[in-house]
Design a protein around this motif. Structure first.
Motif, mmCIF file in Angstrom:
data_model
loop_
_atom_site.group_PDB
_atom_site.id
_atom_site.type_symbol
_atom_site.label_atom_id
_atom_site.label_comp_id
_atom_site.label_asym_id
_atom_site.label_seq_id
_atom_site.Cartn_x
_atom_site.Cartn_y
_atom_site.Cartn_z
ATOM 1 N N ASN A 42 12.859 -2.305 7.939
ATOM 2 C CA ASN A 42 13.506 -3.609 8.548
ATOM 3 C C ASN A 42 14.958 -3.325 8.088
ATOM 4 O OD1 ASN A 42 11.008 -4.865 9.330
ATOM 5 N ND2 ASN A 42 10.505 -5.431 7.063
ATOM 6 N N VAL A 43 15.124 -2.352 7.128
ATOM 7 C CA VAL A 43 16.646 -2.291 7.068
ATOM 8 C C VAL A 43 17.191 -1.590 8.092
ATOM 9 C CG1 VAL A 43 18.375 -0.814 5.569
ATOM 10 C CG2 VAL A 43 16.794 -2.373 4.541
ATOM 11 N N VAL A 44 16.541 -0.607 8.509
ATOM 12 C CA VAL A 44 17.044 0.252 9.847
ATOM 13 C C VAL A 44 17.280 -0.773 10.851
ATOM 14 C CG1 VAL A 44 16.174 2.120 11.351
ATOM 15 C CG2 VAL A 44 16.043 2.379 9.026
ATOM 16 N N LYS A 45 16.204 -1.491 11.300
ATOM 17 C CA LYS A 45 16.403 -2.344 12.442
ATOM 18 C C LYS A 45 17.619 -2.957 12.474
ATOM 19 C CE LYS A 45 12.395 -4.334 12.189
ATOM 20 N NZ LYS A 45 11.163 -5.366 12.552
ATOM 21 N N GLU A 46 18.291 -3.416 11.179
ATOM 22 C CA GLU A 46 19.394 -4.333 11.121
ATOM 23 C C GLU A 46 20.606 -3.629 11.020
ATOM 24 O OE1 GLU A 46 19.402 -7.714 11.510
ATOM 25 O OE2 GLU A 46 17.112 -7.558 11.638
ATOM 26 N N ALA A 47 20.416 -2.185 10.712
ATOM 27 C CA ALA A 47 21.657 -1.371 10.686
ATOM 28 C C ALA A 47 22.144 -0.687 11.698
ATOM 29 C CB ALA A 47 21.093 -0.297 9.693
ATOM 30 N N THR A 48 23.480 -0.292 11.818
ATOM 31 C CA THR A 48 24.179 0.601 12.725
ATOM 32 C C THR A 48 24.061 2.134 12.156
ATOM 33 O OG1 THR A 48 25.628 -1.250 13.354
ATOM 34 C CG2 THR A 48 26.258 1.172 14.032
ATOM 35 N N ILE A 49 23.744 2.774 12.919
ATOM 36 C CA ILE A 49 23.611 4.429 12.674
ATOM 37 C C ILE A 49 24.869 5.104 12.732
ATOM 38 C CG2 ILE A 49 22.455 6.426 12.939
ATOM 39 C CD1 ILE A 49 20.576 4.325 11.788
ATOM 40 N N THR A 50 25.267 5.595 11.560
ATOM 41 C CA THR A 50 26.714 6.387 11.858
ATOM 42 C C THR A 50 26.420 8.133 11.656
ATOM 43 O OG1 THR A 50 26.969 6.234 9.525
ATOM 44 C CG2 THR A 50 28.004 4.506 10.855
ATOM 45 N N PRO A 51 27.234 8.879 11.964
ATOM 46 C CA PRO A 51 26.953 10.357 12.044
ATOM 47 C C PRO A 51 26.547 10.885 10.718
ATOM 48 C CG PRO A 51 28.929 9.738 13.273
ATOM 49 C CD PRO A 51 28.673 8.449 12.811
#
Length: 445
Positions: A393-402
């Motif tokens: 659920n945290v991942v679904k809300e997060a933006t992925i950075t390098p």
């Protein structure tokens, strides 16, 4: 092409000429196979080798080894030599055989700079026939899943079997409540939490950096992004900015601030990530910054009582920084690649082996090992742990950075890995920044 890759290609060419002169041939070259991979390819007897680093006892490692064993059972015409190599030595082992053009037929490869370098050296061939045979399979991957495995138009060279989310902030809510500490959302709050836990003889943040990739992958990617912003990092990778810029020195300074304030336990450079996980789950540390792999490790090694108080969030924002809050470093994880030297019936069989691991059934089994994947599917909640669902659920809300080592050259990645260890032993951010810039410059000239 980078100087280092030029040397590799030159060496490969010389070795190939020598082998040809001696009448040698690749044992996996078969001429009678069908071009259409099906059920392990042609029923002709073939030999295949597969290398991976799923050598541990965690659930994901067991799942991947189980998928390989299942393929072996279902394809008696394939004589499969599977080697499970420990994680800490895997990259070096693969680099060694790459220099001699002796790649296994199928091998686990990291997205980003490692797979790019193997492509540049002429060691890979596309797995695009699988996309053509199983279009629905490719269509179910999340957006961006193939970005770091696409090196030329309309060709893919691997399929990720993981979402590489590397910087979750795991925390023990019982310890936070016991010592009346606020879950930090800013750097100021984080440093206040570090002080309170130290005052009460609780390690603030568990870290096992014996293998020096850990601090880089789990901490510096997200921490530095909050200071520099993502655009600056991507420019620095291309040589349009310098890692000696003050903004990056400041980012390293934040890591040093953690070290100087005793955020990590004593001897963090001498214990490994698994030991740090156990230290955290036993209640000796209030927090741990780690990747999605911790989910599957804890699902295999921790009791329900130990996992119950663990919550998941992102690392705090840094006031005045150029980066966004609520992001997680990561991206497409690793996948299995196909050697350029594998042809004919062996190639057909190898492609089906890759599909057996990265296809829908394989992705489901890997997800049910409490591992993040980049494949869209519905999972029964009973098949994954509550901690996994929290993290998902945290991942679904997060933006992925390098993640740094997915974009830096291999030499530069090693430089920052070692540099963070240096800072933990009293080194200066300015010195580490210079070494990183020098390494990236050498590798990109």
């Amino acid at each position: 092409m980078k100087k280092r890759l030029t040397l590799v290609v030159t060496l490969i060419t010389l070795i190939s000429l020598l082998v040809a002169a001696c009448g040698g041939s690749n044992n996996n070259t078969n001429t009678g196979g069908s071009n259409k991979p099906a059920d392990g390819g042609s029923k002709e007897k073939v030999k295949l080798t597969i290398w991976h680093n799923f050598a541990g006892d965690d659930l994901r490692a067991q799942a991947v080894r189980g998928l390989i064993d299942e393929y072996k059972k279902n394809n008696p015409n394939v004589e499969l030599d599977a080697q499970a190599i420990p994680v800490d030595g895997y990259r070096q082992r693969l680099s060694t055989v790459a220099a001699g053009n002796e790649m296994p037929d199928v091998f686990f490869v990291y997205a980003g700079s490692q797979s790019q370098e193997f492509f540049d050296a002429g060691l890979l061939q596309p797995i695009t026939p699988l996309e053509e045979k199983y279009p629905e399979w490719k269509g179910n991957f999340m957006e961006g899943a193939f970005d770091r495995f696409t090196f030329e138009p309309n060709q893919i060279y691997s399929a990720p079997i993981a979402l590489s989310a590397t910087s979750f902030l795991y925390y023990n809510k019982d310890l936070f409540e016991q010592y009346n500490v606020k879950v930090p959302t800013t750097w100021t709050e984080l440093m206040a939490a570090v002080k309170t836990f130290n005052d009460n003889k609780i390690t603030p943040i568990a870290l096992g950096n014996k293998a020096p990739w850990v601090a880089q992958s789990t901490i510096i990617g997200s921490l530095a992004d909050r200071v520099t912003g993502t655009d600056w990092f991507l420019k620095a990778v291309k040589g349009e900015a310098s890692f000696q810029d003050q903004v990056f020195v400041d980012a390293l300074g934040k890591f040093k601030e953690l070290v100087d304030n005793k955020a990590f336990q004593d001897g963090a450079n001498s214990i490994d990530n698994t030991q740090a996980e156990q230290y955290f789950i036993q209640g000796n540390a209030a927090m741990m910054i780690s990747g999605a792999w911790t989910l599957t490790n804890l699902a295999a090694s921790a009791t329900e009582e130990q996992v119950a108080p663990i919550e998941v969030t992102t690392i705090p924002a840094i006031e005045g920084g150029a980066g966004k809050a609520g992001t997680i470093s990561g991206g497409p994880g690793a996948g299995f690649a196909l050697s350029k030297n594998t042809t004919g019936a062996a190639k057909d069989a190898a492609l089906e082996l890759i599909y057996a691991i990265s296809g829908p059934d394989g992705q489901k089994k890997i997800a049910e090992s409490n591992s993040m994947i980049m494949y869209n599917m519905d999972l029964e909640q009973s098949n994954v742990s509550p901690l996994y669902l929290k993290a998902f659920n945290v991942v679904k809300e997060a933006t992925i950075t390098p993640v740094y080592d997915a974009y830096l050259s291999a030499e530069a990645a090693e430089s920052i890995n070692n540099g963070l260890q240096e800072i933990m032993m009293g080194g200066k951010p300015e010195d580490v920044a210079k070494k990183l810039q020098d390494a990236q410059t050498r590798s990109t000239q």
